[in-house]
Write a protein that holds these residues in place. Sequence first.
Motif, PDB file in Angstrom:
ATOM      1  N   ALA A 187       0.812  -1.224   0.000  1.00 10.31           N
ATOM      2  CA  ALA A 187       0.000   0.000   0.000  1.00 10.31           C
ATOM      3  C   ALA A 187       0.839   1.266   0.000  1.00 10.31           C
ATOM      4  CB  ALA A 187      -0.936  -0.007   1.206  1.00 10.31           C
ATOM      5  N   ARG A 188       2.136   1.149   0.260  1.00  5.32           N
ATOM      6  CA  ARG A 188       2.986   2.340   0.279  1.00  5.32           C
ATOM      7  C   ARG A 188       3.300   2.835  -1.134  1.00  5.32           C
ATOM      8  NH1 ARG A 188       7.751  -0.146   3.885  1.00  5.32           N
ATOM      9  NH2 ARG A 188       7.475  -1.737   2.256  1.00  5.32           N
ATOM     10  N   VAL A 189       3.160   1.959  -2.133  1.00  8.93           N
ATOM     11  CA  VAL A 189       3.520   2.297  -3.504  1.00  8.93           C
ATOM     12  C   VAL A 189       2.390   3.074  -4.162  1.00  8.93           C
ATOM     13  CG1 VAL A 189       4.144   1.383  -5.762  1.00  8.93           C
ATOM     14  CG2 VAL A 189       4.988   0.272  -3.682  1.00  8.93           C
ATOM     15  N   ARG A 190       2.739   4.218  -4.810  1.00  7.30           N
ATOM     16  CA  ARG A 190       1.739   5.060  -5.462  1.00  7.30           C
ATOM     17  C   ARG A 190       1.899   5.130  -6.982  1.00  7.30           C
ATOM     18  NH1 ARG A 190      -1.240   7.843  -1.597  1.00  7.30           N
ATOM     19  NH2 ARG A 190      -1.076   6.577   0.292  1.00  7.30           N
ATOM     20  N   ALA A 191       3.034   4.669  -7.519  1.00 14.61           N
ATOM     21  CA  ALA A 191       3.237   4.656  -8.966  1.00 14.61           C
ATOM     22  C   ALA A 191       4.367   3.690  -9.274  1.00 14.61           C
ATOM     23  CB  ALA A 191       3.570   6.056  -9.488  1.00 14.61           C
ATOM     24  N   ALA A 192       4.346   3.113 -10.493  1.00 10.65           N
ATOM     25  CA  ALA A 192       5.359   2.128 -10.866  1.00 10.65           C
ATOM     26  C   ALA A 192       5.762   2.303 -12.323  1.00 10.65           C
ATOM     27  CB  ALA A 192       4.836   0.707 -10.631  1.00 10.65           C
ATOM     28  N   VAL A 193       7.024   1.972 -12.593  1.00 10.13           N
ATOM     29  CA  VAL A 193       7.556   1.948 -13.949  1.00 10.13           C
ATOM     30  C   VAL A 193       8.295   0.624 -14.128  1.00 10.13           C
ATOM     31  CG1 VAL A 193       9.182   2.980 -15.576  1.00 10.13           C
ATOM     32  CG2 VAL A 193       7.761   4.462 -14.139  1.00 10.13           C
ATOM     33  N   ALA A 194       7.999  -0.065 -15.223  1.00  8.10           N
ATOM     34  CA  ALA A 194       8.608  -1.377 -15.474  1.00  8.10           C
ATOM     35  C   ALA A 194       9.355  -1.323 -16.803  1.00  8.10           C
ATOM     36  CB  ALA A 194       7.536  -2.459 -15.514  1.00  8.10           C
ATOM     37  N   TRP A 195      10.656  -1.564 -16.727  1.00  5.66           N
ATOM     38  CA  TRP A 195      11.505  -1.527 -17.912  1.00  5.66           C
ATOM     39  C   TRP A 195      11.624  -2.938 -18.496  1.00  5.66           C
ATOM     40  CZ3 TRP A 195      15.259   1.183 -14.174  1.00  5.66           C
ATOM     41  CH2 TRP A 195      14.915   2.537 -14.037  1.00  5.66           C
ATOM     42  N   ASP A 196      10.908  -3.166 -19.558  1.00  6.49           N
ATOM     43  CA  ASP A 196      10.915  -4.410 -20.325  1.00  6.49           C
ATOM     44  C   ASP A 196      10.523  -5.623 -19.480  1.00  6.49           C
ATOM     45  OD1 ASP A 196      11.029  -5.426 -22.830  1.00  6.49           O
ATOM     46  OD2 ASP A 196      13.152  -5.911 -22.774  1.00  6.49           O
ATOM     47  N   ASN A 197       9.325  -5.616 -18.924  1.00  3.91           N
ATOM     48  CA  ASN A 197       8.178  -4.829 -19.300  1.00  3.91           C
ATOM     49  C   ASN A 197       7.170  -4.936 -18.172  1.00  3.91           C
ATOM     50  OD1 ASN A 197       6.327  -3.359 -20.855  1.00  3.91           O
ATOM     51  ND2 ASN A 197       5.798  -5.088 -22.167  1.00  3.91           N
ATOM     52  N   LEU A 198       6.158  -4.101 -18.181  1.00  5.04           N
ATOM     53  CA  LEU A 198       5.044  -4.259 -17.258  1.00  5.04           C
ATOM     54  C   LEU A 198       4.451  -5.651 -17.460  1.00  5.04           C
ATOM     55  CD1 LEU A 198       3.460  -2.491 -15.186  1.00  5.04           C
ATOM     56  CD2 LEU A 198       1.816  -2.024 -17.031  1.00  5.04           C
ATOM     57  N   ALA A 199       4.120  -6.329 -16.361  1.00  4.93           N
ATOM     58  CA  ALA A 199       3.689  -7.726 -16.461  1.00  4.93           C
ATOM     59  C   ALA A 199       2.357  -7.937 -15.771  1.00  4.93           C
ATOM     60  CB  ALA A 199       4.740  -8.658 -15.862  1.00  4.93           C
ATOM     61  N   SER A 200       1.574  -8.862 -16.300  1.00  9.88           N
ATOM     62  CA  SER A 200       0.290  -9.220 -15.699  1.00  9.88           C
ATOM     63  C   SER A 200       0.415 -10.406 -14.758  1.00  9.88           C
ATOM     64  CB  SER A 200      -0.723  -9.546 -16.801  1.00  9.88           C
ATOM     65  OG  SER A 200      -0.267 -10.638 -17.592  1.00  9.88           O
ATOM     66  N   ASN A 201       1.635 -10.981 -14.711  1.00  9.34           N
ATOM     67  CA  ASN A 201       1.881 -12.126 -13.848  1.00  9.34           C
ATOM     68  C   ASN A 201       3.326 -12.056 -13.378  1.00  9.34           C
ATOM     69  OD1 ASN A 201       2.512 -14.997 -13.017  1.00  9.34           O
ATOM     70  ND2 ASN A 201       0.402 -15.303 -13.710  1.00  9.34           N
ATOM     71  N   LEU A 202       3.575 -12.399 -12.117  1.00  5.73           N
ATOM     72  CA  LEU A 202       4.940 -12.378 -11.598  1.00  5.73           C
ATOM     73  C   LEU A 202       5.853 -13.291 -12.406  1.00  5.73           C
ATOM     74  CD1 LEU A 202       6.920 -11.329  -9.463  1.00  5.73           C
ATOM     75  CD2 LEU A 202       6.139 -13.150  -7.926  1.00  5.73           C
ATOM     76  N   GLN A 203       5.280 -14.323 -13.017  1.00  4.43           N
ATOM     77  CA  GLN A 203       6.056 -15.245 -13.840  1.00  4.43           C
ATOM     78  C   GLN A 203       6.313 -14.683 -15.237  1.00  4.43           C
ATOM     79  OE1 GLN A 203       4.340 -19.138 -15.040  1.00  4.43           O
ATOM     80  NE2 GLN A 203       5.850 -20.030 -13.641  1.00  4.43           N
ATOM     81  N   GLY A 204       5.727 -13.523 -15.546  1.00  8.68           N
ATOM     82  CA  GLY A 204       5.865 -12.945 -16.877  1.00  8.68           C
ATOM     83  C   GLY A 204       4.663 -13.281 -17.743  1.00  8.68           C
ATOM     84  N   ASP A 205       4.599 -12.639 -18.916  1.00  9.39           N
ATOM     85  CA  ASP A 205       3.495 -12.900 -19.829  1.00  9.39           C
ATOM     86  C   ASP A 205       3.987 -12.712 -21.267  1.00  9.39           C
ATOM     87  OD1 ASP A 205       3.553 -10.122 -20.266  1.00  9.39           O
ATOM     88  OD2 ASP A 205       1.949  -9.749 -18.832  1.00  9.39           O
ATOM     89  N   ALA A 206       3.060 -12.682 -22.223  1.00 11.24           N
ATOM     90  CA  ALA A 206       3.448 -12.571 -23.633  1.00 11.24           C
ATOM     91  C   ALA A 206       4.205 -11.291 -23.930  1.00 11.24           C
ATOM     92  CB  ALA A 206       2.196 -12.649 -24.519  1.00 11.24           C
ATOM     93  N   GLY A 207       4.011 -10.253 -23.109  1.00  8.52           N
ATOM     94  CA  GLY A 207       4.708  -8.993 -23.331  1.00  8.52           C
ATOM     95  C   GLY A 207       6.078  -8.929 -22.705  1.00  8.52           C
ATOM     96  N   SER A 208       6.441  -9.940 -21.945  1.00  2.86           N
ATOM     97  CA  SER A 208       7.756  -9.977 -21.312  1.00  2.86           C
ATOM     98  C   SER A 208       8.807 -10.409 -22.324  1.00  2.86           C
ATOM     99  CB  SER A 208       7.753 -10.944 -20.127  1.00  2.86           C
ATOM    100  OG  SER A 208       6.793 -10.548 -19.152  1.00  2.86           O
ATOM    101  N   PRO A 209      10.044  -9.975 -22.177  1.00  4.92           N
ATOM    102  CA  PRO A 209      11.076 -10.345 -23.155  1.00  4.92           C
ATOM    103  C   PRO A 209      11.317 -11.846 -23.225  1.00  4.92           C
ATOM    104  CG  PRO A 209      12.051  -9.300 -21.225  1.00  4.92           C
ATOM    105  CD  PRO A 209      10.569  -9.086 -21.128  1.00  4.92           C
ATOM    106  N   SER A 210      11.039 -12.569 -22.157  1.00  3.39           N
ATOM    107  CA  SER A 210      11.217 -14.022 -22.164  1.00  3.39           C
ATOM    108  C   SER A 210      10.047 -14.729 -22.819  1.00  3.39           C
ATOM    109  CB  SER A 210      11.365 -14.545 -20.732  1.00  3.39           C
ATOM    110  OG  SER A 210      10.155 -14.329 -20.011  1.00  3.39           O
TER     111      SER A 210
END
Length: 866
Positions: free
Chosen positions: A693-716
Amino acid sequence: MRRVHISRVLPALLGLALTGSMVFGCASGAFAEASSEPLSAEALMSDVRTYAALAPEHLTGTTNAAATERWISEQLRATGLSTGADAYKFLRFIPWHVGLSIEGVPATSLVARLYSGTTPSGGLAAPLAYAETGSKSELEKAHVSGRIAVVEVPTADTATAPTLDGAVKAAKEAGAAALVAVTSGPEDYPVQEDIDSRAGVLGIPVLFVGKRSGATVIEHAKAGSTANLLVSAVTGWGCDSNVYGVLPGRDASRDIVIGTPSTAFDSAASERGAGVAAFLGLARHFAALPISQRPATLVFVATTGHENGFLGLPTFMKKHPEWFAHAEAYVHLGASLAARLITEAPSGMLLQSPLDDPTRLMYTSENPVLQGIAQGAFATTGIASSSPGVRNVGEQVYAYDAGVPVVSVSGGSFYFHTAGDQADGVDPAEEERVALAFRSSIEGIAALPTGTVLAANGVADELGAHQTPTSPGGGTPIPADAPVAVEKCPAPRIRSGTASAPSTNERPIGVSAGAGLVPTYDEPFPAYPWEGQYQSRTFVTPSHATGAKLYGTIFAPLSMSKGQPDARFGSRRPALVIGPGSGPGVQAFYQWAARDLAGHGYIAVTIDPQGVGYSETFPPGGCSVSSGTSLSALCPGVPFQQASNYVDGLRTGIDYVLSEADPWHGHVDPTRIGIAGHSLSARAASWLQGTDARVRAAVAWDNLASNLQGDAGSPSGGGLAGSLIGGELPGESEPVTPRVPSLGEASDNKGTTTPTNEDPNQKKTAYELWRSAGLPSMEVVFKGASHLDWGQSSTTTEKKAEELEHFEYYTRAWFDRWLLNDTSATERLLTRTVEGVPLQELLSTKFYSGAFLDGHDCKDLAEACP
């Protein structure tokens, strides 16, 4: 060095001596008042703790010493000084394996004496023989020939007594196979001593043992028990470097050199950390002044080789004669500047006095002008002034002998030269007083007309011409040609070894691991002009999840000072925590973003997860087979290449920046916290924003993910295969919950494990999750960018540096919008030109970028975004 003859200056000195108070009174006009924050107790103690936590020891010629030098150099460079390093080679003796067992039972609390001697790889087996204090007659009486002599070594003035050198020499002459010296230091810590590397290896193995453990050794020696003693060491030529920074002054012909030793036995918090902290605080203080308000050039040098025979300063003086040819003073921040007065009762109870250690003394040259300045400056401290003369007190003797006026403080402490020398042995209030006294001394010297202090140095100059500097550990005359300067240290320096048995003291040390094994790997890369003005400090803080010590760097605006709010930020500022990518990634690779954010008003932290870079591999309690059967239960945080460690790294960074350990804690707004990360830390940031709850904004460099394991948008490409190909310990699927505004930046490549996926929207997988939740989000896919481009490294070309600037353009604008509530940032995020480059030249033509914020819903950012 040109000397001024005493007969030419003595008449003038008499007049100056009578007006010493008037001379000192000029000091306030030398430098305009800069922010006092760098010299506050809080800021100084932060550096004391950082120094002590960098490594369990700072021994010259080791990787730990190299890490210490990198940190100091980084601080000087971040403060705005021009930095450099001078390497030299010397005869090294790095104890590797040390042990003593008696009748098969290991003894504890052991260290080897430097440059003593080594044993066969299996150790040396012989009877013990007790020889009291080790005099020639006592050794002969004990019949030590062929045996392991055991002697008692009292301490005097917080160091081993003069009896030790005689005992070592006499034991060797008597034919002893080895020597065990029972020291009478604090608790059960063995006390080490400085010894000159130029005297060579003594040829007899010597171990120091603490007094409590030593009592048992003495009893066995009296009984003639058989023991096995082991000392192995890395010997031969070694290499180390002095590091320095130059702060130009208004008058280029005037130099004041400020030095502090940086290498030491053990963590050396009070012995060395206090001086290093004052050294860095002074650099930050004077760097905050415009050059027009700095009368003299200030040269800051952190010397090495102190425990090996004062190697650093003479090497530095030979390398840079131009700074000493007309130096108006050498200001030496010596040992134990702010050590607490602690005593030990016969019962073993420790008693701490409200006073500070009385062994600390101020030493100045026989120079009435300099004495008037220094004594006035140190009047508020608890440090007494010694009789004039600095001969043979410490390494500053080299400057004294060269005719340079010297002001110095040195002393001892209860835990001097022992592993007990931790930060709690430093008095914060006294640390601040001493640092301010050194500042006043420098100001007082600079306030006088050019050459005034030098002209008053005749007596000291004459005395120095008739002395020969001597080294510690026996007083061997120092050869003029040693140590030997070299271009650079050509090979990786080594770590020090370990004793075969632990100490009985309850001051555990961790295991440094990861990239710290490779010198320069975690060294920051050059800053860029677009980053602005910043300051930084490294830190060590316990992991939120396991307690392992995590290593990081905190950045803040250079101009920031207490009580001076910035119109954009108010009295408190947002804070950001940045995590590295997995594999070879370390926090230093991402300081380009932290520097820029700090240069534009934020407080920013880069931090290595457990097992990465200089962060510890194992938790404090180590691994236990009794705590369960799963790997996480057996050894929390091991192996390090797992998503949970990277989540923990970001969470720990937030803990730190909100804690009082943060040197700029009072400036942080706890309601405006942002996180960013690359690769595995990008996934960690995507996940953590939904749970912390302390976090108010996030930036993800390659890439924002919908799952901690990664997703289709992840480089892997995500999933189990993606984890394996990235070297990550596979974990279960853990869906992300969008909670705060989040930006994704992506490379221009398909997922590694999904090369047949041609969907142009694949990079927007997580973005669409945020969009469907009605939360502000943005996805920027950069044309030609590869996955590793977000990490600054030695392969970062000028073109790739421009790419970093574009990455940061969107990163900073995103945090401006959601942490500062700066609505003008929306225009910057949706602009058609970025830093003079048309947007269509930046964006991928293979994958769509998108924006969903402030009433805008742009499925393809390359097109117009109304």
